[in-house]
Design an enzyme around this catalytic site. Sequence first.
Site, PDB file in Angstrom:
ATOM      1  N   ASP A  85      -3.493   7.364   4.094  1.00 54.52           N
ATOM      2  CA  ASP A  85      -2.778   6.300   4.638  1.00 54.52           C
ATOM      3  C   ASP A  85      -3.563   5.581   5.834  1.00 54.52           C
ATOM      4  O   ASP A  85      -4.010   6.621   6.781  1.00 54.52           O
ATOM      5  CB  ASP A  85      -1.506   6.081   4.856  1.00 54.52           C
ATOM      6  CG  ASP A  85      -0.835   5.014   4.839  1.00 54.52           C
ATOM      7  OD1 ASP A  85      -1.239   3.891   4.372  1.00 54.52           O
ATOM      8  OD2 ASP A  85       0.226   4.451   5.320  1.00 54.52           O
ATOM      9  N   GLU A  86      -3.843   4.483   6.004  1.00 53.93           N
ATOM     10  CA  GLU A  86      -4.343   3.725   7.284  1.00 53.93           C
ATOM     11  C   GLU A  86      -5.846   4.409   7.302  1.00 53.93           C
ATOM     12  O   GLU A  86      -6.337   4.561   8.450  1.00 53.93           O
ATOM     13  CB  GLU A  86      -3.483   4.020   8.288  1.00 53.93           C
ATOM     14  CG  GLU A  86      -2.173   3.453   8.144  1.00 53.93           C
ATOM     15  CD  GLU A  86      -2.166   1.770   8.211  1.00 53.93           C
ATOM     16  OE1 GLU A  86      -3.193   1.149   8.077  1.00 53.93           O
ATOM     17  OE2 GLU A  86      -1.067   1.343   8.011  1.00 53.93           O
ATOM     18  N   LYS A 131       0.741  -1.435  -0.188  1.00 51.58           N
ATOM     19  CA  LYS A 131       0.101   0.024   0.032  1.00 51.58           C
ATOM     20  C   LYS A 131       0.912   1.153  -0.194  1.00 51.58           C
ATOM     21  O   LYS A 131       0.428   2.346  -0.757  1.00 51.58           O
ATOM     22  CB  LYS A 131      -1.009  -0.044   1.246  1.00 51.58           C
ATOM     23  CG  LYS A 131      -0.132   0.293   2.578  1.00 51.58           C
ATOM     24  CD  LYS A 131      -1.193  -0.011   3.648  1.00 51.58           C
ATOM     25  CE  LYS A 131      -0.652   0.194   4.893  1.00 51.58           C
ATOM     26  NZ  LYS A 131       0.125   1.186   5.295  1.00 51.58           N
ATOM     27  N   THR A 132       2.078   1.333   0.675  1.00 54.03           N
ATOM     28  CA  THR A 132       2.672   2.485   0.765  1.00 54.03           C
ATOM     29  C   THR A 132       3.491   2.716  -0.640  1.00 54.03           C
ATOM     30  O   THR A 132       3.607   4.024  -0.914  1.00 54.03           O
ATOM     31  CB  THR A 132       3.788   2.334   1.973  1.00 54.03           C
ATOM     32  OG1 THR A 132       3.317   2.060   3.253  1.00 54.03           O
ATOM     33  CG2 THR A 132       4.646   3.758   1.996  1.00 54.03           C
ATOM     34  N   ARG A 181       1.648 -10.367  10.504  1.00 53.04           N
ATOM     35  CA  ARG A 181       3.037 -10.066  10.845  1.00 53.04           C
ATOM     36  C   ARG A 181       4.062 -11.014  10.475  1.00 53.04           C
ATOM     37  O   ARG A 181       5.216 -10.556  10.123  1.00 53.04           O
ATOM     38  CB  ARG A 181       3.089  -9.794  12.369  1.00 53.04           C
ATOM     39  CG  ARG A 181       1.980  -8.574  12.918  1.00 53.04           C
ATOM     40  CD  ARG A 181       2.077  -7.388  12.075  1.00 53.04           C
ATOM     41  NE  ARG A 181       0.791  -7.590  11.296  1.00 53.04           N
ATOM     42  CZ  ARG A 181       0.727  -6.702  10.270  1.00 53.04           C
ATOM     43  NH1 ARG A 181       1.718  -5.594   9.899  1.00 53.04           N
ATOM     44  NH2 ARG A 181      -0.289  -6.592   9.406  1.00 53.04           N
ATOM     45  N   GLN A 230      -7.985  -4.611   8.870  1.00 56.02           N
ATOM     46  CA  GLN A 230      -6.889  -4.515  10.191  1.00 56.02           C
ATOM     47  C   GLN A 230      -7.513  -3.152  10.881  1.00 56.02           C
ATOM     48  O   GLN A 230      -6.742  -2.725  11.225  1.00 56.02           O
ATOM     49  CB  GLN A 230      -5.661  -4.042   9.243  1.00 56.02           C
ATOM     50  CG  GLN A 230      -5.111  -5.198   8.559  1.00 56.02           C
ATOM     51  CD  GLN A 230      -3.786  -5.053   8.168  1.00 56.02           C
ATOM     52  OE1 GLN A 230      -2.624  -5.049   8.676  1.00 56.02           O
ATOM     53  NE2 GLN A 230      -3.556  -4.988   6.538  1.00 56.02           N
TER      54      GLN A 230
END
Length: 693
Positions: free
Chosen positions: A218-219, A32-33, A625, A249
């Site tokens: 973002d997020e 995503k980044t 993770r 998430q």
Amino acid sequence: MSHGPPLNPAQARAVGHQNGPLLVLAGAGSGKTRVITHRIARLLENGVPAKAIVALTFTNKAAGEMRERVATQLGPRGKTTANTLTISTFHAFGLGVLTREKSALGGVFTIFDQGDALGVVKDILRKIDAGKPFDAAAVLTRISNAKNGFVTPEQYEEHEGDAYDEIAKEAYPLYVEALRSYRAYDFDDLVCEVARLWTDRPEMRDRWQERYRYVLVDEYQDTNRAQLELLRLLAGGHQNLCVVGDDDQSIYGWRGADVRNILEFEEHFPGAEVVKLEQNYRSRAPILAVANAVIAKRIDTKYPKVLFTERDGGDKVQLVVAPGPDIEASWVAREIKRRIQDDHKRPSEIAVLYRSNGQSKSIEEALREQGVPHRVVGGQQFFERKEVKDILSYMKLVLNPADEISLRRIINYPARGIGGTSVERLALQATARGWTFWQAVERADAVDEISAAASDGCKELTRIVEETRANLAIMPPSAAVRALCDRIGLRADLDVGSPSPKAASKRWGNVEGLLASFTRREAKEPGKPSAAWLAAFLHALTLDTSEEAGEPGELVTLSTLHGSKGLEFDVVFLVGCEEGFLPHARTLEVRATDASTQKAGDGTVVGNVADIEEERRLFYVGVTRARESLILSRCKHRVLRGKPTPRTPSRFLSDIPADLVEEREARDVPSATMASMSENANALLAALDALGR
């Protein structure tokens, strides 16, 4: 322009979108980044000025990484261009708006961090005759949720029979009044006040809309209602809003995040294009299979995703069952040591994750027994350490004498004869005569029944503040702060007040670290007026909620699941996969106000749906993770209130098909020290385990 590896089709579609609202649903590890930074670079390539772009996220670390990656993406002159972009947290952005518009807000103001805000609430609770003690943090949380929901003190409605709601209704207007009198904003205000300002002043809103014609977030799954409202106002004219997030998430509902913001994006921003990123570049296929199985059971999603990867192979996910917590901890520690010694894994590539902080103690003890170096994420933050906060309080007071919280913190530090009784008499006189608390300190001679020692102490404090203010006019802030430390004899006080020379040296090292941060900032921004520069820097420090900078070194990471968001490791141990831990016991409580509950197969009510679904997402975050290996563990029994109690496996384990995990028993004997701590409990748990076979 540096492009790196080619974008996959979904990433390219998101990057290539030009105008209008865009929702990018980015699964865990899907890049995503990279999509955000490529999108910013493409906008710049297409002629959009850097000053017309704003990218918002939630941590200073994430903002810094985004800026660095944009600079790399742009090539040789990328750093210069990237530095002209507005890339920041929501709160830093809001602070920037309020600072630029401060003339409309009455001039200089102070930013209260969570500790300051908690201090205000504690003071209010002391003044309210509540009839019983209340947890100030719980009251502040209710006030914070109300503010972010744009509920005014007059509109606040308590739930019948909820004592905390009742006390919050009484404290809320007093809290708002206190902030106003201190000329201060708390963290919530940095977003809420901007939204109110733009709503009340359309011409101001239009000016900011014109300035930022492309908005990226973002997020996005972590936004609350106030942040949504700010975005609607900022992008309202042009609708060029791109948000990237993952509803799978969304794990911060307890602090106000609203998963509906992402699920209802298309209603909030009609005509939005939706792109799903489902290719995972992080985890091996067996780990993703488990993650997909758990999240597929979600009942509150609008955008189901199935992650896939080209990273086939890898270890099957393990489920380790231990008789009790000490054996679980001992097994985990021994397995970590084995992987470091035999598999040559670096400690920094290994993590132990758990639902609650209290679960870390046995793991820490076991790792110490095995000589495994480790760190616990979420310790005390640098700018919350007493000696650091004391200095910052002095400087805040120098800039804003109305900052009563900072004044009360340092009024008698180091000790200058102004005891608690004198402080209360000063406060009473200030109230009676319509003074600020600082004015009462300045006029201590006129305060009734105050001792000569306290009066002299007030005069001394007044001189210190005046001298520091004068120093700021003639020397760099770092020099003025060092002069203040010398003036109040801070190092000598730390030497006397610390339990050992080593502790004193460490505390003074924190002071030197703060002074170094001033010096570094001055080197980056030379020539600014000292008072204005200092005010901006203090605001920035207040917003810096990250831990100390620097690499953690070769240490195994211990973290709560919430604290692990955004991290990744080769090997992840997810411990305590039991009902009551994950999902947490609080989510299993059924409250009278619950609008919906979840039922077991026999019809028994087992919890609130929204709470349990967030716990499912939290489990999913923990699983994703892991890059190479994932080990889940649970206990058959734990000693609760002195009695061995059977434990039920987490309901999320039952959502994983049996062929996706390899189950094994942990039979390792605890090490000598661990065994001596709980010999009787372990013996009883082992006996119960044997009977159950």
